[in-house]
Design a protein around this motif. Structure first.
Motif, PDB file in Angstrom:
ATOM      1  N   ALA A   1      46.873 -30.189 -11.415  1.00 18.41           N
ATOM      2  CA  ALA A   1      45.422 -30.350 -11.253  1.00 18.41           C
ATOM      3  C   ALA A   1      45.108 -31.783 -10.843  1.00 18.41           C
ATOM      4  O   ALA A   1      44.340 -32.017  -9.917  1.00 18.41           O
TER       5      ALA A   1
ATOM      6  N   TYR B   1      38.083 -27.402  -5.565  1.00 16.37           N
ATOM      7  CA  TYR B   1      38.404 -26.010  -5.882  1.00 16.37           C
ATOM      8  C   TYR B   1      39.839 -25.876  -6.368  1.00 16.37           C
ATOM      9  O   TYR B   1      40.115 -25.232  -7.381  1.00 16.37           O
TER      10      TYR B   1
ATOM     11  N   MET C   1      40.321 -27.394  -9.780  1.00 13.06           N
ATOM     12  CA  MET C   1      39.718 -26.537 -10.802  1.00 13.06           C
ATOM     13  C   MET C   1      40.561 -25.285 -11.046  1.00 13.06           C
ATOM     14  O   MET C   1      40.645 -24.789 -12.157  1.00 13.06           O
ATOM     15  N   TYR C   2      41.180 -24.780  -9.981  1.00 17.77           N
ATOM     16  CA  TYR C   2      42.042 -23.597 -10.116  1.00 17.77           C
ATOM     17  C   TYR C   2      43.146 -23.879 -11.124  1.00 17.77           C
ATOM     18  O   TYR C   2      43.425 -23.081 -12.015  1.00 17.77           O
TER      19      TYR C   2
ATOM     20  N   VAL D   1      43.145 -26.323 -13.394  1.00 15.74           N
ATOM     21  CA  VAL D   1      42.566 -26.565 -14.722  1.00 15.74           C
ATOM     22  C   VAL D   1      42.313 -25.234 -15.427  1.00 15.74           C
ATOM     23  O   VAL D   1      42.562 -25.077 -16.629  1.00 15.74           O
ATOM     24  N   LEU D   2      41.844 -24.266 -14.646  1.00 16.57           N
ATOM     25  CA  LEU D   2      41.594 -22.947 -15.222  1.00 16.57           C
ATOM     26  C   LEU D   2      42.897 -22.329 -15.737  1.00 16.57           C
ATOM     27  O   LEU D   2      42.950 -21.758 -16.825  1.00 16.57           O
TER      28      LEU D   2
ATOM     29  N   LEU E   1      36.769 -24.417 -22.278  1.00 15.15           N
ATOM     30  CA  LEU E   1      37.155 -25.133 -21.059  1.00 15.15           C
ATOM     31  C   LEU E   1      37.271 -24.163 -19.885  1.00 15.15           C
ATOM     32  O   LEU E   1      36.799 -24.448 -18.776  1.00 15.15           O
ATOM     33  N   ALA E   2      37.880 -23.011 -20.137  1.00 14.78           N
ATOM     34  CA  ALA E   2      38.007 -22.013 -19.073  1.00 14.78           C
ATOM     35  C   ALA E   2      36.634 -21.573 -18.593  1.00 14.78           C
ATOM     36  O   ALA E   2      36.405 -21.398 -17.390  1.00 14.78           O
TER      37      ALA E   2
ATOM     38  N   THR F   1      35.034 -24.337 -16.427  1.00 19.16           N
ATOM     39  CA  THR F   1      35.685 -24.419 -15.122  1.00 19.16           C
ATOM     40  C   THR F   1      35.190 -23.314 -14.206  1.00 19.16           C
ATOM     41  O   THR F   1      34.867 -23.559 -13.040  1.00 19.16           O
ATOM     42  N   THR F   2      35.123 -22.103 -14.740  1.00 24.47           N
ATOM     43  CA  THR F   2      34.709 -21.006 -13.872  1.00 24.47           C
ATOM     44  C   THR F   2      33.237 -21.132 -13.488  1.00 24.47           C
ATOM     45  O   THR F   2      32.868 -20.739 -12.395  1.00 24.47           O
TER      46      THR F   2
END
Lengths: 220, 479
Positions: B17, B103, B106-107, B109-110, B132-133, B136-137
Motif C-alpha cells: 500500500a 485507488y 486503498m485496494y 489497505v483494504l 478500517l475496511a 477504505t471502501t
C-alpha cells in the motif's frame, strides 16, 4: 468516600445525557456546535474522573484527547466550514422539537430498563455508566435520523462516539488499545467527512441531504 | 526475527500500500497490485502446509484459514480484472492518474484490513480492522465524485458507522461479561482465552451483547432491514470494488458474527443465537428476492442478489449443526466466486455500453458472445441451477434443515425460486434478443471470470475429498 466518588461519576455521566438532550432541540448550526463542544467537555471531565476513581492513568490520555480534539479542534474546524458555506444560521428538523424530545425520553427509558436489568451482577458504577452511555448512543442516533443537514449528522455521529467512549471507560480495566482506536477512528472519520463535505459543496451548492435524495440512481 | 505466514498476509498488503501510493503510472502500479495480491495469496495458501502458532494478537484455526485463503484468492483475481478495468477508465477519462494511485493504495489497505479482521485474536483489534475496511471502501465508492457516487458513499458511511458503533457497544459488553471471570486487562478480549472461559460468563450481558453485535455486524453483512447502503455502494463505486464488497467484505463481517455465535454457544444459559440469525436471514432472502423484479440498474440488481445469498448463508449458519454449517460454508465460498465473476462480466459490459441501465443493454450473446455467455453462465450459477456449485450448496442447505424446520425451509425455497424468476427475466433482456447500445469491441480480461466460473462448475460436479474434510472440520468447529 465511596459515596461521593460514585455520586460525582453519576452526575457527570448524567450531565452527558442532559447535554445530548440540549443538542436535540438546537435550531441553528452554530449553537449546535457550541453544545457539541460542551458535550465533549463533559465527556472529558467524566473520563478524567473515571481515571482518578479507577486509578488508571492511561484514561487521562483519553480525557485529554476528548478535551483537545473533540471539544476544541473539531468544533472550531466545523465552525469554519459552516461559516465558509454560509449556512451557520440554518437547521431544519424532520420532526418537530417536541416529538424529538419525546422520542428521546422514550429511548433513555428503554436503555435504563435494558441495561439496569441485565447488569444486576456488575458493580453499581459500571452499571450506571453503561445505562447512561447507551442513552447517549441512542440519542446520537436519534439526532442523526432527525437531521437532514450533513454537518448536524456529523455532530450526531460524534456525540454517538462520545457515548461509546463513556461506555469503554466505564468498563473497568478495558485495554488502552480500544480507547486510542476510538479516538483514532474519530480522526479518520473527520478527515473523511471533511473531504466529503467539500466535495458535496463542489457538486451541490448545498449540504442539505434532502437535495441529494433527488440523485437516487433508480428514480430516473 | 522470522516472519510467519500469518504476519505475511498482513505485511505484504501493508507494505505494498505504501509502495503503490508512491509510484506513478497506472500500467506499472496495476501490475504491482496484482503481484502483491498474488504474493498474499501464496502466503495465505501456505497456511494449509505449515500452520503457524496462534499468538496473543494473531490467531489461526480451521475456520479463519478458509476465510483467509478465499479472501486472498478473490482479491488476486479481482486485481487482474481491475488492471484491465482501470486501463479502460483512464482511456475514457473517468479516472485521473492521481486517483488511480490512490485507488491502488486503498485496494491494498483494504486487503490489509480484511486480513487483519480475519486473523485478529482480540475482539477489539477485530473491530478496529472492520472499521478500517469500512472507511477504505467508503473512500473507494466515492472515487468517481459524481452525484450518485457521493450520495452512495455518504449513505454507506453513515449507515456503516452506526453499524460499527453498535458493534463496538456489543464488544464492550462482551468485555464486561468476561471481566469478572478472566480479570481486568487485555486478557478479557483475547478470543482464545474467551473461548475457554465462556461457560461462566454472565449470560444476560452476553445476550444483550449479541443483539448489538448482530445488528452492528449485520449491517455490514447487508442483512435486511439494515441493508440500505449496500445497493448504492455496489452500483456507484468502481466495479472491482463491487466485486470485492460482495465477494469478500460481506464475508468478513459474517466471520465476526460467526465467532461471536461460537462464543455464545459455549455458554449454557445464554440465549441460542441461532433463531435470531435464522429470522434475519429469511427476511433478507425473501425481501431481496422480491426486490430483484424492480431493478433497472444491472449492478444494483446483483447487489440485491448478494443480499439474498447472504440471507441464505446466515440462515444456514443460524440453523447450525455440522451439515447445515457445511452447507453454509460451501454456499459462502461458491457465492463469493460466482458473484465476483458476475461483477467482472458486468464491469466490462457497463464499460462497453457506457451505461448500467438494463433497458439500454441488450443482445449481448450476439454482439459480444464471450462476455454475454460468460454472464449467462454466471447468472445460471447464481440462480442455483445445476450443475453449478451453488445448486449443490443450496440443495444442501435445504436438505440439511428440512427435517428440523420444514415451514421455514419452505419460505426459503420460495425466496430462491422468486429470485430465480427475477434474475432470468432481466437476463433475458440483457443477454438475448436484438443487440442494443454500443457495439464497441470488448477489451476485456476474461481469465479471472472464467477461472471463477470453472471452479464453481467443477465444485458442482466433483468436490475433492480433502476439501470436504476441511469444510467438515470447520463445520464441526462452528457447532
Amino acid at each position: 468516600m465511596q459515596g461521593i466518588t460514585f455520586d460525582i461519576a453519576h452526575m457527570l455521566a448524567g450531565s452527558l445525557v442532559l447535554v445530548s438532550f440540549i443538542q436535540l432541540y438546537q435550531q441553528r448550526l452554530s449553537a449546535l456546535l457550541n453544545i457539541f463542544a460542551l458535550h465533549a467537555f463533559v465527556l472529558a471531565l467524566s473520563v478524567a474522573w473515571q481515571a482518578y476513581v479507577q486509578d488508571a492513568p492511561h484514561l487521562y490520555i483519553t480525557a485529554i484527547i476528548a478535551l483537545v480534539f473533540k471539544a476544541i479542534v473539531i468544533p472550531v474546524a466545523l465552525r469554519r466550514i459552516v461559516i465558509r458555506l454560509g449556512i451557520h444560521r440554518e437547521i431544519e428538523n424532520v420532526f418537530g422539537v417536541g416529538l424529538a424530545m419525546l422520542l428521546g425520553i422514550c429511548l433513555v427509558a428503554l436503555s435504563m430498563v435494558v441495561m439496569l436489568r441485565v447488569t444486576s451482577g456488575a458493580d453499581p458504577l459500571a452499571r450506571e455508566d453503561l445505562a447512561f452511555a447507551l442513552s447517549v448512543v441512542l440519542l446520537g442516533m436519534l439526532m442523526m435520523v432527525t437531521r437532514r443537514n450533513a454537518v448536524s449528522q456529523v455532530v450526531g455521529f460524534m456525540s454517538l462516539e462520545n457515548g461509546l467512549v463513556l461506555a469503554a471507560t466505564g468498563a473497568k480495566g478495558m485495554p488502552l488499545v480500544v480507547e486510542i482506536s476510538i479516538a483514532f477512528s474519530v480522526l479518520i472519520a473527520f478527515i473523511v467527512i471533511g473531504i466529503f463535505l467539500f466535495r458535496i459543496r463542489e457538486r451541490f451548492d448545498t449540504v442539505d441531504m434532502q437535495a441529494m435524495d433527488r440523485f437516487r440512481g433508480e428514480q430516473r | 526475527m522470522t516472519i510467519d505466514a500469518l504476519e505475511g498476509v498482513l505485511l505484504i498488503p501493508a507494505l505494498s500500500a505504501g509502495l503503490l501510493a508512491a509510484l506513478p503510472g497506472y500500467r506499472l502500479t496495476s501490475r504491482l497490485n496484482m503481484l502483491a495480491a498474488f504474493l498474499t495469496f501464496l502466503t495465505a495458501a501456505s497456511l494449509f502446509v505449515v500452520e503457524p502458532e496462534s499468538g496473543r494478537y494473531l490467531l489461526v484455526d480451521d475456520l479463519n484459514k478458509v476465510f483467509i485463503v478465499l479472501t486472498a484468492f478473490v482479491a488476486f483475481t479481482t486485481s487482474g480484472f481491475s488492471a484491465s478495468y482501470i486501463g479502460h477508465e483512464i482511456e475514457t477519462g473517468r479516472l485521473k492518474p492521481n486517483h488511480v494511485r490512490f485507488y491502488h493504495a486503498m485496494y491494498q489497505v483494504l486487503m490489509f484490513a480484511m486480513n487483519l479482521a480475519l486473523t485478529a485474536n482480540n475482539i477489539g483489534l477485530m473491530w478496529v480492522a472492520i472499521e478500517l475496511a469500512t472507511l477504505t471502501t467508503v473512500l473507494m465508492v466515492g472515487i468517481y465524485r459524481t452525484h450518485e457516487a457521493l450520495e452512495a458513499a455518504w449513505k454507506y458511511f453513515i449507515l456503516g458507522s452506526i453499524g460499527i458503533a453498535l458493534a463496538l457497544f456489543g464488544t464492550i459488553l462482551v468485555y464486561m461479561a468476561a471481566r469478572p471471570v478472566i480479570g481486568e486487562g487485555p486478557d478479557a478480549m483475547v478470543w482464545t482465552i474467551l473461548m475457554t472461559k465462556a461457560a461462566s460468563f454472565d449470560p444476560d450481558l452476553l445476550n444483550v451483547a449479541f443483539v448489538f453485535l448482530l445488528l452492528g455486524y449485520g449491517t455490514k453483512v447487508g442483512l435486511a432491514p439494515l441493508h440500505a447502503w449496500l445497493p448504492d455502494a455496489h452500483a456507484e463505486g468502481p466495479t472491482p470494488i463491487s466485486a470485492v464488497l460482495s465477494g469478500l467484505l460481506l464475508n468478513v463481517a459474517l466471520y465476526a458474527l460467526l465467532r461471536f455465535k461460537m462464543l455464545l454457544a459455549l455458554n449454557p444459559v445464554a440465549i441460542a443465537p441461532g433463531p435470531l440469525m435464522v429470522t434475519m436471514g429469511l427476511i433478507s432472502a425473501v425481501f431481496a428476492a422480491f426486490m430483484l423484479y424492480r431493478r433497472r440498474d444491472i449492478k444494483r440488481m446483483f447487489a440485491y442478489s448478494s443480499i439474498e445469498h447472504m440471507g441464505i448463508i446466515v440462515f444456514a449458519f443460524g440453523m447450525g449443526g455440522p451439515l447445515a454449517n457445511f452447507a453454509g460454508l460451501l454456499h459462502m465460498t461458491m457465492h463469493s466466486l460466482t458473484k465476483s465473476a458476475i461483477f467482472f462480466a458486468v464491469g466490462h459490459i457497463a464499460q462497453i455500453k457506457g451505461t448500467q441501465k438494463i433497458a439500454d443493454i441488450g443482445g449481448l450473446t450476439i454482439s459480444h458472445p464471450v462476455l454475454g455467455w460468460g454472464l449467462v453462465a454466471g447468472v445460471v450459477a447464481i440462480a442455483g441451477l445445476p450443475p453449478m456449485g451453488i445448486f449443490m450448496s443450496e440443495f444442501l442447505v435445504v436438505s440439511s434443515t428440512f427435517a428440523r424446520a420444514p415451514w421455514l425451509v419452505l419460505i426459503l425455497v420460495i425466496a430462491i425460486l422468486v429470485a430465480l424468476g427475477g434474475l432470468f427475466i432481466k437476463l433475458n433482456t440483457i443477454a438475448f434478443g436484438e443487440p442494443r447500445g454500443s457495439n464497441a469491441p470488448a477489451q476485456a480480461s476474461y481469465v479471472p471470470m472464467f477461472a471463477h466460473l470453472a471452479i464453481v462448475f467443477a465444485a458442482g460436479i466433483y468436490m475433492p475429498p480433502a476439501l470436504v474434510t476441511g469444510f467438515q472440520n470447520v463445520a464441526r468447529l462452528l457447532g
